[in-house]
Design an enzyme around this catalytic site. Structure first.
Site: not given
Ligand code: MN
Length: 246
Positions: A113, A216, A218
């Site tokens: 990001c 993202h 994660e």
């Protein structure tokens, strides 16, 4: 062999009016993702690196550039287009010092990001400052849905390193960015994009592990295999790298 030590850059509460004390801040999902992939996460406050990036990098095996506020437009030769652009100058300074040095020593880097954006700027590229006001698109890149929910498709170049790491040429991803890469830096190759042409992934043109994604992963470990594979590939690369310690 000991587990690789993965440094994760972080932000602060400086732009949060509700925070009374200045705090170093990082979403838990980053450290969790690194630990789950077999690495040891260590958070890097911005004060750590200013002026002395090598002292830190010499002790790390990998570098994760995390999400956060916007990169100051003057770092790529522009002025703010509007007030949606919120910058964190201390963080800019810390990461701009860290990135070239990490690349120079061949340290594996995963950029997420804001990470892909500051990586691009550190290497001489530019950014779209505000997608909603500067780009005509029907795709929502700033979702209101929960963080693990995919909202748009990404196509990944077949045979690219990013494609190898993700294990697929096509995936659906979450999206929490109002900025994006405009001109990719000379040291980077664009290897993933959204259907509207927004750059969603890059990789280094050199030998080292250097991948950046605009979404993202994660936040998607529990719902998507490519997200897990990307972190595994990163931590594996860090395990095989002597970093600054070699
Ligand atoms: Mn997006």
């Amino acid at each position: 062999m000991p587990k690789p030590l993965i440094g994760i850059t972080c932000g602060t509460s400086a732009l949060d009016p509700s925070a009374k004390n200045l705090q170093d801040r990082l979403n838990h999902s980053y450290s969790r993702a690194v630990a789950r992939a077999g690495g040891i996460p260590v958070v890097i406050p911005n004060a750590t690196t200013s002026g002395h990036p090598h002292d830190l990098l010499a002790r790390l095996d990998g570098l994760l550039l995390s999400g956060g506020y916007d990169v100051a437009p003057d770092l790529y030769g522009e002025r703010k287009v509007n007030d949606t652009v919120e910058v964190d100058s201390e963080r800019d300074a810390a990461e701009m010092a860290l990135i070239p040095k990490a690349i120079e020593i061949g340290m594996p880097i995963l950029a997420i990001c804001r990470g892909i954006q500051v990586l691009n700027v550190a290497l001489g590229g530019t950014l779209i400052q505000d997608i909603p006001s500067q780009v005509e698109t029907s795709i929502c890149h700033s979702q209101k849905a929960d963080r693990h929910v995919a909202v748009h498709r990404v196509s990944v170049e077949a045979g690219s390193r990013l494609c190898d790491a993700l294990g697929t040429e096509r995936l659906d991803v979450n999206s929490f960015h109002h900025q994006a890469l405009k001109r990719a830096a000379a040291g980077l190759r664009v290897t993933a994009a959204a259907p509207d042409g927004t750059i969603e992934g890059v990789e280094g043109i050199g030998e080292g592990f250097l991948l950046g994604v605009q979404w993202h992963p994660e936040e998607m470990l529990d719902v998507q295999e490519p997200a897990r594979k990307l972190f595994s590939a990163f931590v594996s690369a860090a395990a095989g790298c002597s970093g600054g310690r070699g």
